[in-house]
Design a protein around this motif. Structure first.
Motif, PDB file in Angstrom:
ATOM      1  N   VAL A   1       0.780 -29.139 -36.012  1.00  0.00           N
ATOM      2  CA  VAL A   1       0.166 -27.701 -36.490  1.00  0.00           C
ATOM      3  C   VAL A   1      -0.548 -26.826 -35.688  1.00  0.00           C
ATOM      4  CG1 VAL A   1      -1.634 -26.896 -38.209  1.00  0.00           C
ATOM      5  CG2 VAL A   1      -0.116 -28.581 -38.774  1.00  0.00           C
ATOM      6  N   MET A   2      -1.007 -27.292 -34.422  1.00  0.00           N
ATOM      7  CA  MET A   2      -1.812 -26.707 -33.412  1.00  0.00           C
ATOM      8  C   MET A   2      -0.587 -26.015 -32.615  1.00  0.00           C
ATOM      9  SD  MET A   2      -5.054 -28.999 -32.349  1.00  0.00           S
ATOM     10  CE  MET A   2      -5.708 -27.951 -31.349  1.00  0.00           C
ATOM     11  N   ALA A   3       0.437 -26.212 -32.287  1.00  0.00           N
ATOM     12  CA  ALA A   3       1.556 -26.024 -31.524  1.00  0.00           C
ATOM     13  C   ALA A   3       2.094 -24.585 -32.548  1.00  0.00           C
ATOM     14  CB  ALA A   3       2.550 -27.129 -31.253  1.00  0.00           C
ATOM     15  N   TYR A   4       2.329 -24.854 -33.714  1.00  0.00           N
ATOM     16  CA  TYR A   4       2.812 -23.827 -34.543  1.00  0.00           C
ATOM     17  C   TYR A   4       1.910 -22.862 -34.460  1.00  0.00           C
ATOM     18  CZ  TYR A   4       4.084 -21.259 -38.689  1.00  0.00           C
ATOM     19  OH  TYR A   4       4.492 -20.193 -39.554  1.00  0.00           O
ATOM     20  N   ASP A   5       0.681 -22.926 -34.373  1.00  0.00           N
ATOM     21  CA  ASP A   5      -0.331 -21.919 -34.465  1.00  0.00           C
ATOM     22  C   ASP A   5      -0.439 -21.104 -33.191  1.00  0.00           C
ATOM     23  OD1 ASP A   5      -3.217 -20.499 -35.514  1.00  0.00           O
ATOM     24  OD2 ASP A   5      -3.467 -21.694 -33.319  1.00  0.00           O
ATOM     25  N   ARG A   6      -0.076 -21.834 -32.071  1.00  0.00           N
ATOM     26  CA  ARG A   6       0.066 -21.340 -30.833  1.00  0.00           C
ATOM     27  C   ARG A   6       1.374 -20.325 -30.692  1.00  0.00           C
ATOM     28  NH1 ARG A   6      -3.815 -19.309 -29.204  1.00  0.00           N
ATOM     29  NH2 ARG A   6      -4.114 -19.444 -31.201  1.00  0.00           N
ATOM     30  N   TYR A   7       2.378 -20.878 -31.555  1.00  0.00           N
ATOM     31  CA  TYR A   7       3.686 -20.235 -31.297  1.00  0.00           C
ATOM     32  C   TYR A   7       3.590 -18.834 -32.273  1.00  0.00           C
ATOM     33  CZ  TYR A   7       7.991 -18.707 -34.007  1.00  0.00           C
ATOM     34  OH  TYR A   7       8.882 -17.907 -34.616  1.00  0.00           O
ATOM     35  N   VAL A   8       2.919 -18.726 -33.195  1.00  0.00           N
ATOM     36  CA  VAL A   8       2.510 -17.617 -34.166  1.00  0.00           C
ATOM     37  C   VAL A   8       1.685 -16.536 -33.292  1.00  0.00           C
ATOM     38  CG1 VAL A   8       1.725 -16.485 -36.158  1.00  0.00           C
ATOM     39  CG2 VAL A   8       2.941 -18.760 -36.256  1.00  0.00           C
ATOM     40  N   ALA A   9       0.522 -17.237 -32.573  1.00  0.00           N
ATOM     41  CA  ALA A   9      -0.267 -16.148 -31.872  1.00  0.00           C
ATOM     42  C   ALA A   9       0.621 -15.539 -30.581  1.00  0.00           C
ATOM     43  CB  ALA A   9      -1.322 -16.943 -31.363  1.00  0.00           C
TER      44      ALA A   9
ATOM     45  N   LEU B   1      10.204 -21.598 -27.543  1.00  0.00           N
ATOM     46  CA  LEU B   1       9.962 -20.215 -28.045  1.00  0.00           C
ATOM     47  C   LEU B   1       8.820 -19.600 -27.368  1.00  0.00           C
ATOM     48  CD1 LEU B   1      10.744 -20.837 -31.843  1.00  0.00           C
ATOM     49  CD2 LEU B   1      12.250 -19.732 -30.248  1.00  0.00           C
ATOM     50  N   ILE B   2       7.561 -20.451 -27.247  1.00  0.00           N
ATOM     51  CA  ILE B   2       6.430 -19.698 -26.509  1.00  0.00           C
ATOM     52  C   ILE B   2       6.991 -19.175 -25.333  1.00  0.00           C
ATOM     53  CG2 ILE B   2       4.445 -20.257 -25.409  1.00  0.00           C
ATOM     54  CD1 ILE B   2       3.833 -21.704 -28.081  1.00  0.00           C
TER      55      ILE B   2
ATOM     56  N   ALA C   1       9.943 -18.649 -23.920  1.00  0.00           N
ATOM     57  CA  ALA C   1      10.732 -17.459 -23.967  1.00  0.00           C
ATOM     58  C   ALA C   1      10.017 -16.276 -24.028  1.00  0.00           C
ATOM     59  CB  ALA C   1      11.970 -17.711 -25.081  1.00  0.00           C
ATOM     60  N   CYS C   2       8.872 -16.149 -24.914  1.00  0.00           N
ATOM     61  CA  CYS C   2       8.313 -15.152 -25.085  1.00  0.00           C
ATOM     62  C   CYS C   2       7.575 -14.643 -23.939  1.00  0.00           C
ATOM     63  CB  CYS C   2       7.179 -15.166 -26.441  1.00  0.00           C
ATOM     64  SG  CYS C   2       8.012 -14.916 -27.836  1.00  0.00           S
ATOM     65  N   ILE C   3       6.840 -15.714 -23.143  1.00  0.00           N
ATOM     66  CA  ILE C   3       6.027 -15.357 -21.939  1.00  0.00           C
ATOM     67  C   ILE C   3       6.757 -14.742 -20.909  1.00  0.00           C
ATOM     68  CG2 ILE C   3       4.824 -16.597 -19.983  1.00  0.00           C
ATOM     69  CD1 ILE C   3       3.663 -18.391 -22.241  1.00  0.00           C
ATOM     70  N   LEU C   4       7.989 -15.286 -21.000  1.00  0.00           N
ATOM     71  CA  LEU C   4       9.135 -14.780 -19.802  1.00  0.00           C
ATOM     72  C   LEU C   4       9.512 -13.188 -19.883  1.00  0.00           C
ATOM     73  CD1 LEU C   4      11.247 -17.674 -19.156  1.00  0.00           C
ATOM     74  CD2 LEU C   4       9.597 -17.095 -17.606  1.00  0.00           C
ATOM     75  N   LYS C   5       9.370 -12.778 -21.178  1.00  0.00           N
ATOM     76  CA  LYS C   5       9.363 -11.453 -21.450  1.00  0.00           C
ATOM     77  C   LYS C   5       8.321 -10.619 -21.174  1.00  0.00           C
ATOM     78  CE  LYS C   5      12.795 -12.347 -25.623  1.00  0.00           C
ATOM     79  NZ  LYS C   5      12.637 -12.354 -26.920  1.00  0.00           N
ATOM     80  N   ILE C   6       7.246 -10.934 -20.847  1.00  0.00           N
ATOM     81  CA  ILE C   6       6.089 -10.230 -20.379  1.00  0.00           C
ATOM     82  C   ILE C   6       6.405  -9.817 -19.054  1.00  0.00           C
ATOM     83  CG2 ILE C   6       3.575 -10.286 -20.117  1.00  0.00           C
ATOM     84  CD1 ILE C   6       3.453 -12.375 -22.261  1.00  0.00           C
ATOM     85  N   GLN C   7       5.940  -8.523 -18.902  1.00  0.00           N
ATOM     86  CA  GLN C   7       6.506  -7.769 -17.582  1.00  0.00           C
ATOM     87  C   GLN C   7       5.317  -8.264 -16.487  1.00  0.00           C
ATOM     88  OE1 GLN C   7       9.161  -6.186 -16.884  1.00  0.00           O
ATOM     89  NE2 GLN C   7       9.883  -6.357 -19.074  1.00  0.00           N
ATOM     90  N   SER C   8       3.834  -8.084 -16.835  1.00  0.00           N
ATOM     91  CA  SER C   8       3.015  -8.403 -15.929  1.00  0.00           C
ATOM     92  C   SER C   8       2.665  -9.780 -15.332  1.00  0.00           C
ATOM     93  CB  SER C   8       1.677  -7.701 -16.143  1.00  0.00           C
ATOM     94  OG  SER C   8       1.249  -8.458 -17.248  1.00  0.00           O
TER      95      SER C   8
ATOM     96  N   LYS D   1      -2.321 -15.252 -18.320  1.00  0.00           N
ATOM     97  CA  LYS D   1      -3.266 -15.165 -19.479  1.00  0.00           C
ATOM     98  C   LYS D   1      -2.569 -15.943 -20.695  1.00  0.00           C
ATOM     99  CE  LYS D   1      -6.612 -12.436 -21.872  1.00  0.00           C
ATOM    100  NZ  LYS D   1      -7.125 -10.763 -21.886  1.00  0.00           N
ATOM    101  N   THR D   2      -1.584 -15.531 -21.064  1.00  0.00           N
ATOM    102  CA  THR D   2      -0.779 -16.077 -22.319  1.00  0.00           C
ATOM    103  C   THR D   2      -0.601 -17.711 -22.303  1.00  0.00           C
ATOM    104  OG1 THR D   2       0.162 -13.978 -22.833  1.00  0.00           O
ATOM    105  CG2 THR D   2       0.993 -15.811 -23.899  1.00  0.00           C
ATOM    106  N   PHE D   3      -0.294 -18.178 -20.888  1.00  0.00           N
ATOM    107  CA  PHE D   3       0.152 -19.276 -20.859  1.00  0.00           C
ATOM    108  C   PHE D   3      -1.039 -20.240 -20.923  1.00  0.00           C
ATOM    109  CE2 PHE D   3       0.986 -23.189 -18.282  1.00  0.00           C
ATOM    110  CZ  PHE D   3       2.105 -23.695 -18.948  1.00  0.00           C
ATOM    111  N   SER D   4      -2.364 -19.658 -20.262  1.00  0.00           N
ATOM    112  CA  SER D   4      -3.348 -20.352 -20.289  1.00  0.00           C
ATOM    113  C   SER D   4      -4.109 -20.900 -21.725  1.00  0.00           C
ATOM    114  CB  SER D   4      -4.615 -19.513 -19.510  1.00  0.00           C
ATOM    115  OG  SER D   4      -4.810 -18.514 -20.321  1.00  0.00           O
TER     116      SER D   4
END
Length: 310
Positions: free
Chosen positions: A117-125, A220-221, A223-230, A236-239
């Motif tokens: 459930v916590m992994a799903y929460d992080r995915y949505v966030a 999926l997380i 994949a989203c992080i890799l799209k972040i430019q900076s 920060k997102t991965f932390s």
């Protein structure tokens, strides 16, 4: 053999972690220290989240529930283990053994599902930040937490009901430090086919599917992080997810080593060492992992300490 000819066991002997007398007291103080850290750490996390209004969000709601599960899980196992270190004969009655196994199963299954459930929460966030409050509403979070405990209840009830049906004859020495499923079934003198089927089904539902959910969420997380430019934004997102990844790795790794092996396992001593990780070390490490690597928790702790001072 007919049931009437069975000499039913009324108590078991727990072999413990080691048979060497000179190690009993050092291990007693080691696990006493671990238990104190576990209780203080998890209680502090629950109280801190309860007192800090800015931590009243889904992520910390789930973290508070995880701390409660860890606190209860360690309390089910460690006090009896400590008593056995200083006792001449490490006995546990049949009813106490079944009770310990039931609550161990309940909290172990609940932890598996809570981490998913916590992994799903992080995915949505991470992947749907603008819709996070809508998707992870208070009602949804409440249902998810209730669902976790319901799955723990159903799983523990199924396992314990099947275990109670098993017969135990003259052999009553459990090669473990608590009443776990596999060591108990090795002592049974009746058919354990139903127990094996329930165990395989439970492993699939409570280990494989949560693991699959966690893996899919983090794919999926990432994949989203890799799209972040900076680079700073990616870091920060991965932390925000790294603490959960660390907790999941230790818990599911040790759990899989014990339960995802062939049922006729011969290496129970290695299993005992693996069990130490998910029953004793993980409940101690979780609050440390989430507090030391979480800026919001550090800020909340500082504010609570300042309020206590003044």
């Amino acid at each position: 053999m007919e049931k009437e000819n069975y000499s039913l066991v009324t108590e078991f002997i727990l072999r413990g972690l080691t048979d060497q007398p000179e190690l009993q007291m050092p291990l007693f103080f080691l696990f006493l220290g671990i238990y104190v850290i576990t209780v203080v750490g998890n209680l502090s996390m629950i109280i801190l989240i309860g007192l800090s209004s800015h931590l009243h969000n889904p992520m910390y709601c789930f973290l508070s529930s995880l701390s409660f599960i860890d606190l209860c899980q360690s309390t089910v196992i460690i006090p009896k283990m400590l008593l056995n270190f200083v006792s001449e004969k490490n006995t546990i009655s049949y009813s106490e053994c079944m009770t310990q196994f039931y609550f161990f199963g309940f909290f172990a299954i609940s932890e598996c599902q809570m981490l998913a459930v916590m992994a799903y929460d992080r995915y949505v966030a991470v992947c749907h930040p603008l819709r996070y409050n809508l998707i992870m509403s208070y009602q949804v979070c409440s249902w998810l937490v209730c669902g976790v405990y319901m799955l723990g209840f159903l799983g523990a009830t199924a396992h314990t009901s099947c275990l109670i049906r098993a017969f135990f004859c003259n052999e009553n020495v459990i090669n473990h430090y608590f009443c776990d499923l596999l060591p108990l079934l090795k002592l049974s003198c009746s058919s354990t086919y139903v127990n094996e089927v329930v165990t395989l089904a439970s492993n699939a539902f409570n280990i494989f599917f949560p693991t699959l959910t966690i893996i899919c969420s983090y794919v999926l997380i990432i994949a989203c992080i890799l799209k972040i430019q900076s680079t700073e934004g990616r870091s920060k997102t991965f932390s925000t997810c790294s603490s959960h990844i660390a907790a999941v790795g230790v818990f599911f790794g040790s759990l899989a080593f014990m339960y995802l092996k062939p049922f006729s396992v011969k290496y129970m001593d290695q299993g005992k060492v693996s069990s130490v990780f998910y029953t004793i070390l993980v409940p101690m490490l979780n609050p440390l992992i989430y507090s030391l690597r979480n800026k919001d928790v550090k800020i909340a702790l500082k504010k609570v300490i300042e309020r206590l001072k003044f």
